[in-house]
Design a protein around this motif. Structure first.
Motif, PDB file in Angstrom:
ATOM      1  N   PHE B   9       0.841  -1.193   0.000  1.00 50.71           N
ATOM      2  CA  PHE B   9       0.000   0.000   0.000  1.00 50.71           C
ATOM      3  C   PHE B   9       0.877   1.244   0.000  1.00 50.71           C
ATOM      4  N   LEU B  13       1.115   4.144  -3.016  1.00 55.51           N
ATOM      5  CA  LEU B  13       0.968   5.583  -2.830  1.00 55.51           C
ATOM      6  C   LEU B  13       2.260   6.345  -3.156  1.00 55.51           C
ATOM      7  N   ILE B  15       5.217   6.320  -1.204  1.00 55.16           N
ATOM      8  CA  ILE B  15       5.943   6.815  -0.025  1.00 55.16           C
ATOM      9  C   ILE B  15       7.439   6.547  -0.124  1.00 55.16           C
ATOM     10  N   LEU B  25       3.210  11.377   2.689  1.00 50.92           N
ATOM     11  CA  LEU B  25       2.782  11.012   1.349  1.00 50.92           C
ATOM     12  C   LEU B  25       3.394  11.976   0.336  1.00 50.92           C
ATOM     13  N   GLN B  27       2.295  13.910  -2.011  1.00 49.52           N
ATOM     14  CA  GLN B  27       1.726  15.210  -2.369  1.00 49.52           C
ATOM     15  C   GLN B  27       2.160  16.318  -1.414  1.00 49.52           C
ATOM     16  N   TRP B 127       2.277  15.641  -6.882  1.00 51.86           N
ATOM     17  CA  TRP B 127       2.394  14.257  -6.443  1.00 51.86           C
ATOM     18  C   TRP B 127       3.530  13.495  -7.126  1.00 51.86           C
ATOM     19  N   SER B 156      -1.176   4.348  -7.702  1.00 50.25           N
ATOM     20  CA  SER B 156      -2.390   5.029  -7.238  1.00 50.25           C
ATOM     21  C   SER B 156      -2.783   6.230  -8.093  1.00 50.25           C
ATOM     22  N   ASN B 157      -1.901   6.659  -8.974  1.00 52.24           N
ATOM     23  CA  ASN B 157      -2.172   7.919  -9.664  1.00 52.24           C
ATOM     24  C   ASN B 157      -2.997   7.746 -10.936  1.00 52.24           C
TER      25      ASN B 157
END
Lengths: 356, 356
Positions: B9, B13, B15, B25, B27, B127, B156-157
C-alpha cells in the motif's frame, strides 16, 4: 443597492473598523481599530475570558514551551499588533465571554439583550476588535485566558446569552466548537458508519454524542484519538462502538489500527469528521473514508490544497466539506447535549472546571 | 493488514520516493526522489509538456514580471529543490503530457497502456517525481511549458490517454481542470440559480457548459468574470443567462454589480462555484450564495480558515465544499464538453493553440 444601504451593509459587517488592508472584511484583515468604545451600530462588550481555539492555543503553548508568562505576553503582542486575537500562524481565534456594556438598539432587539447580560461570542475572535488591559491568568488545561478587556460586536456577528442552568466554563468551551455537533446532527444518516478523528477533544466528544443521538442504535461510530487521557473519556462516555488509539499524522499506521479494530467489517466510513487540532491529518482522513463517502473538515489546521490535491492524486471522489462553524441554533444543540449526556457534562466539568 | 500488504500500500501511494519529511505522502512532502528511472511498481513517463495550475502560473508570472527566462529558471529551481513541480507559495501543481517509456504491468493493465502511448496526468504535479533536463519554451497565454524531462507515476495515480479526435493542447488544458465540470454536473439540480466566479477561465468555461447541459432551460446561470477578454468569450459561448464583470476580491462591489444585473430577481445563488485563480475571494463567494445554499471552492487559492471563519462570522450556514478535482471519468466529461460545444472548442483553440 443604494449608496446608503451599501454603506449600511459595510457597517453591518464591520468594514469601518478595518485599518489594514483597507476595504477588506474584518475576519481576514491584518489589523483592526480596537478603540474600546462603541461607534454607531456597534455593541461594546466588557471581556472577562478568552477561550482560544484549540489549534491556536496548541501552537502558542508549543512555541512558548508551556510558559504561561511568555504565552500571556505573546497574546498581548498579537492583540496589540492586530487589534484582535487572531493567531497569524494558525489563522484561527476562539470565543470570548463578557458582559454587555454599550448596546446597539437593533442588535439588542435581535438577540434579546440588555446592558449587563453575560454573553459568549458565536463568531471567531478573528472577527472582533479587541483591546486587552490585563491578562490575569492562563489555564493551560482548558485553553482559557482570564482577562480585562473590551471587544466590539458588529450587527452581523452572532452570539449567545449564557443559559442559567449550566456552568459558564462549560458553556464557553462547548460554544467554541458548537458548529461541529450541530452540522453533524444535520448530515449524519441512519445506518451509516461514521468516524471521528480527534474524538477525544472538546469538539470530538460533543460530536460523538450528537452522532449517537442522531443514529440511535442504527449506525456505527468509530472514535479515533491519540491522547490516552482523552481515550479514557471516550470509553467513559459509552457512545462510540469502536475506539482506536492512533496518531492521525501517520496515515498508514492509523489505517492499520482502524482496520484491526474493525476486524473484517470494513474500516472505511460513509462519513468522517475531522476535529483534530494539529496539521497533516488530511491523508488519514481521506484514506479512512469510502471513495464515495463524505468528509467534514472542522479542524482549523486543515490545508485546503493538501485535502484537494490529496484526494485527487489518490483517485478518490470523496466529497469534502469545509466545516462551517455556524448553524442556526448551533449553540442550542451543543448546550442541549451537555444536558442530555450527564457523563459528557462530568467530563467537561473535569476539563474546564466549574469556575464562575 | 499484513506487513507485506502494508508495504504494498505504501509503494502504491509512492511513499518510498519521499525524501523529506520521511514517511509522509508524496503530495504534501517537501522533497521527492526524482531519479529518472522506474523502480518496481512504477511507470516512467518521458515528459514533453507541463501545464501549470492557474494559481501557480499566475504567481510565478507575477513574481518574474512576465520574463519567461526568469520563469523558466524559477521552475527549474523548484524542480531541482523539490524533485517535483510543486509551487511552494500556492501549494499547487498542474498536469503533464508525455509518453510511456517504462511501464509497470499492473498499471498498464488498469489503464490499457502500452509503451509509447501519449498520456496526460489526472493527478496534480505536486504528487509526481519529476526531473527536467531542459525547458524549451514557456507559453504565457496558456500556462504551458515545453520541456524535456522524466516523471514517475505510482500505481495510485490516475491518468488519461490522449483521445484521437481532439488536439493535444486542448486536451491538456481541459484535463487540468476536469474535476470542476464533472463535479458540478453531478451536483447541480434542475431549477437552481447557479453562480460561477471566475467564469472566463478554463475551468469556468467548462463549468458553464456543464451547467447548461445539466440544467437545460430549467435554471439560471450567472457568470462573473474580471477580464474583459474572457468576458467576451463568455458572451460568445451563449450559455450564461446573466454576465457580470466584477473583481471578486472586492466583495461589496461585486454584490452590488450582481444585484444590479439581476434586477429584482434575487442575486443570491443556490449553488456557487469558485474557479478563480487569485486569493481573497472567499467573502464574495459566501455573500453571493443563499444562507442555506452550497459552495464549491475549486480555486487552489482558497484559504480554509478564511472560508470557515468568514461564513461563521457572518452567521451563514452555507455548505462549503473543498472542490475535489477527481471524479470517475472526469476526464471524459470535460473532453465530451469540448465535442458538444463547438464554440467552447473554438475558444480553447484560440487560447491554447492547435499545437501537436
Amino acid at each position: 443597492m443604494s449608496s446608503s444601504s451599501e454603506q449600511d451593509f459595510a457597517r453591518y459587517l464591520g468594514i469601518h473598523r478595518v485599518i489594514e488592508p483597507r476595504g477588506t472584511l474584518p475576519q481576514p484583515a491584518w489589523k483592526l481599530d480596537n478603540t474600546p468604545s462603541a461607534y454607531p451600530t456597534e455593541t461594546l462588550i466588557y471581556v472577562q475570558k478568552l477561550h482560544i481555539d484549540s489549534a491556536s492555543f496548541t501552537q502558542i503553548a508549543r512555541m512558548c514551551e508551556l510558559d504561561t508568562e511568555r504565552m500571556g505576553q505573546h497574546i498581548m503582542d498579537i492583540v496589540t499588533q492586530r487589534g484582535k486575537m487572531h493567531n497569524p500562524v494558525t489563522g484561527s481565534g476562539g470565543v470570548l465571554l463578557g458582559t454587555v456594556e454599550q448596546l446597539d438598539a437593533d442588535f439588542g432587539r435581535e438577540h434579546h439583550l440588555t446592558i449587563g447580560d453575560t454573553i459568549v461570542s458565536l463568531t471567531s475572535l478573528s472577527w472582533l476588535p479587541l483591546s486587552l488591559q490585563r491578562i490575569h491568568k492562563i489555564h493551560l488545561e482548558r485553553a482559557e485566558v482570564e482577562v480585562e478587556g473590551k471587544a466590539i460586536f458588529f450587527r452581523s456577528n452572532p452570539l449567545a446569552k449564557l443559559p442559567g442552568d449550566l456552568p459558564q466554563a462549560l458553556v464557553v468551551a462547548a460554544l467554541d466548537v458548537a458548529g461541529a455537533p450541530a452540522r453533524v446532527a444535520a448530515l449524519a444518516q441512519a445506518g451509516q458508519k461514521v468516524t471521528v478523528l480527534g474524538a477525544g477533544g472538546t469538539a470530538g466528544l460533543l460530536t460523538l454524542c450528537a452522532l449517537r443521538q442522531k443514529l440511535g442504535s442504527n449506525g456505527v461510530i468509530i472514535a479515533i484519538e491519540y491522547s490516552e487521557r482523552a481515550l479514557q473519556d471516550i470509553v467513559d462516555l459509552h457512545v462510540a462502538d469502536v475506539i482506536v488509539q492512533a496518531d492521525a499524522t501517520h496515515p498508514l499506521d492509523t489505517i492499520e489500527q482502524v482496520r484491526h479494530a474493525c476486524f473484517n467489517d470494513g474500516y472505511q466510513a460513509d462519513l468522517t469528521i475531522n476535529v483534530v487540532n494539529v496539521p497533516d491529518t488530511e491523508f488519514a482522513t481521506i484514506l479512512l473514508t469510502k471513495p464515495d463517502g463524505r468528509i467534514l473538515f472542522f479542524s482549523m489546521a486543515t490545508s485546503f490544497t493538501t485535502a484537494a490535491l490529496g484526494a485527487e492524486g489518490m483517485a478518490r471522489q470523496v466529497e469534502m466539506h469545509i466545516g462551517n462553524g455556524y448553524m442556526p441554533d448551533c449553540g442550542a444543540v451543543a448546550l442541549q447535549l451537555l444536558r442530555d449526556y450527564p457523563t459528557l457534562r462530568t467530563i467537561f466539568t473535569k476539563r474546564f472546571g466549574a469556575s464562575i
